[in-house]
Design an enzyme around this catalytic site. Structure first.
Site, PDB file in Angstrom:
ATOM      1  N   LYS A   4      17.354  28.309  32.116  1.00  0.00           N
ATOM      2  CA  LYS A   4      18.288  29.335  32.581  1.00  0.00           C
ATOM      3  C   LYS A   4      19.584  28.704  33.026  1.00  0.00           C
ATOM      4  O   LYS A   4      19.583  27.622  33.598  1.00  0.00           O
ATOM      5  CB  LYS A   4      17.685  30.066  33.772  1.00  0.00           C
ATOM      6  CG  LYS A   4      16.748  31.137  33.358  1.00  0.00           C
ATOM      7  CD  LYS A   4      16.591  32.177  34.441  1.00  0.00           C
ATOM      8  CE  LYS A   4      15.760  33.304  33.881  1.00  0.00           C
ATOM      9  NZ  LYS A   4      14.533  33.519  34.616  1.00  0.00           N
ATOM     10  N   GLU A  18       1.266  30.154  32.632  1.00  0.00           N
ATOM     11  CA  GLU A  18       1.475  29.956  34.076  1.00  0.00           C
ATOM     12  C   GLU A  18       1.382  31.294  34.810  1.00  0.00           C
ATOM     13  O   GLU A  18       1.418  32.364  34.198  1.00  0.00           O
ATOM     14  CB  GLU A  18       2.836  29.308  34.341  1.00  0.00           C
ATOM     15  CG  GLU A  18       4.015  30.168  33.918  1.00  0.00           C
ATOM     16  CD  GLU A  18       5.273  29.905  34.751  1.00  0.00           C
ATOM     17  OE1 GLU A  18       5.184  29.976  35.994  1.00  0.00           O
ATOM     18  OE2 GLU A  18       6.335  29.660  34.158  1.00  0.00           O
TER      19      GLU A  18
HETATM   20  N1  PSU Z   1      12.517  29.586  35.497  1.00  0.00           N
HETATM   21  C1  PSU Z   1      12.485  30.808  34.946  1.00  0.00           C
HETATM   22  N2  PSU Z   1      11.447  31.646  35.256  1.00  0.00           N
HETATM   23  C2  PSU Z   1      10.452  31.266  36.094  1.00  0.00           C
HETATM   24  C3  PSU Z   1      10.505  29.966  36.670  1.00  0.00           C
HETATM   25  C4  PSU Z   1      11.541  29.167  36.328  1.00  0.00           C
HETATM   26  O1  PSU Z   1      13.363  31.138  34.175  1.00  0.00           O
HETATM   27  O2  PSU Z   1       9.538  32.065  36.362  1.00  0.00           O
HETATM   28  C5  PSU Z   1       9.375  29.503  37.564  1.00  0.00           C
HETATM   29  C6  PSU Z   1       8.384  28.624  36.782  1.00  0.00           C
HETATM   30  O3  PSU Z   1       7.094  28.798  37.311  1.00  0.00           O
HETATM   31  C7  PSU Z   1       8.882  27.227  37.080  1.00  0.00           C
HETATM   32  C8  PSU Z   1       9.306  27.367  38.511  1.00  0.00           C
HETATM   33  O4  PSU Z   1       7.907  26.222  36.923  1.00  0.00           O
HETATM   34  O5  PSU Z   1       9.913  28.658  38.585  1.00  0.00           O
HETATM   35  C9  PSU Z   1      10.272  26.303  38.941  1.00  0.00           C
HETATM   36  O6  PSU Z   1      10.509  26.391  40.303  1.00  0.00           O
HETATM   37  P1  PSU Z   1      11.332  25.237  41.068  1.00  0.00           P
HETATM   38  O7  PSU Z   1      12.729  25.375  40.550  1.00  0.00           O
HETATM   39  O8  PSU Z   1      11.198  25.583  42.519  1.00  0.00           O
HETATM   40  O9  PSU Z   1      10.677  23.952  40.701  1.00  0.00           O
END
Ligand code: PSU
Ligand code: MN
Length: 308
Positions: free
Chosen positions: A165, A31
């Site tokens: 996380k 990604e």
């Molecule tokens: N969690 C992490 N590191 C990240 C992300 C999430 O520990 O870099 C990033 C990933 O790209 C994930 C996105 O798909 O954040 C999720 O965002 P949201 O919670 O807005 O869906």
């Protein structure tokens, strides 16, 4: 299930990925939101490069996915990767807006959800990242649940991460994955990991101990006609771990700041990640890089096992 896709979709393979596709070599998708919204420069570029190198060393080909000026890139050339790592204001793309960025010729980084869509479209079955999005703490008030979870339920790609996380509500995240029928398999451990730490305090729904066993599980899902993704949780190496109790202090402070600053929507996750890097003086960044590298290695091994 096959889908008819427009031959006019502006999608481009890097030279390396095009060659790998031509000879049916194993490919691992990566990604790009982690590069533009997940880590600061230049650590983000170092991470992106070392992860690609690790995948090659394992006998697979890396395909970092992003939208550059409206073109869906499956694999970035060196200069493109460097440019993206320095881009400010790239969109953060999920299922809702991946097509928007292409239609409007924008530049954007793909989250787990958007990377899965692109990988599936390109015929790539394995994808490595750091952490997935999930159910946020207090989601019962905010309704903040990442689109990553729905994507895992519907798109058939194996996603290798280091767990979720603890900025998220991990028990609720696992509940949603179970409800949506997403297998959650921890690699070589009975405990579900929590990103910086090897143990979230929760048992893993499933455990497998080899890339071959993971590939075989996927094969049986295919034979059964069960589509949708699978989540592989790979615990961070012991020497890079930050204990849960220690991170919890920083996480609570980051969450308080987010509430105070009234952060909502897709800003929430990048805001929390950035605040944590600052609160831990970069220590969380070193752990973050180590665990993505560890996930890239496992993802490559799975891709190789699937190709056998
Ligand atoms: N969690 C992490 N590191 C990240 C992300 C999430 O520990 O870099 C990033 C990933 O790209 C994930 C996105 O798909 O954040 C999720 O965002 P949201 O919670 O807005 O869906
Ligand atoms: Mn969200």
């Amino acid at each position: 299930m096959t889908r008819t896709v427009s031959p006019l979709l502006p999608m481009e393979y890097s030279q390396e990925v095009a060659a790998a596709k031509a000879r049916n070599a194993p490919i691992v998708a990566l990604e790009s939101t982690i590069i533009t919204h997940g880590m600061p420069y230049p650590g983000n570029l170092e991470m992106a490069r070392s992860v690609e190198a690790i995948i090659r060393a394992e006998g697979a080909i890396p395909a970092t996915i992003a939208v550059v000026n409206g073109v869906l890139k499956i694999g970035l050339e060196n200069a493109e990767l460097e440019a993206l790592s320095k881009t400010e204001g790239a969109m953060k793309l999920s299922r809702a807006d991946l097509a928007f960025a292409i239609a409007e010729r924008r530049t954007g980084a793909t989250t787990v959800a958007a990377t899965m869509i692109a990988a599936a479209r390109a015929g790539i079955r394995v994808f490595a990242t750091g952490g997935i999005g999930g159910v946020h703490r207090k989601a019962e008030e905010s309704f903040d649940i990442s689109a990553d979870l729905d994507e895992l339920a519907r798109t058939s790609v194996i996603v290798v991460c280091a767990g979720a996380k603890a900025i998220l509500d991990i028990p609720k995240t696992l509940e949603v994955l179970e409800t949506r029928g997403v297998p959650v398999v921890t690699y070589d451990s009975a405990k579900f990991p929590a990103f910086w730490s090897r143990d979230s305090g929760l048992p893993s729904p499933l455990t497998l101990n080899s890339p071959a066993a993971i590939a075989n599980f996927q094969l049986v899902r295919d034979q059964l006609g069960v589509d949708g993704g699978m989540l592989i949780a790979n615990p961070v190496p012991e020497e890079n771990e930050i204990p849960r109790e220690e991170m919890e202090i920083y996480i609570n402070r980051a969450l308080d700041n987010a509430e105070r600053d009234e952060i909502i929507g897709k800003e929430v996750t990048p805001y929390l990640l950035d605040t944590l890097f600052r609160l831990t003086d970069g220590r969380s960044l070193a752990t973050n890089i180590a665990l993505v590298e560890n996930n890239a290695r496992l993802a490559a091994e799975i891709a190789v096992a699937l190709a056998d």
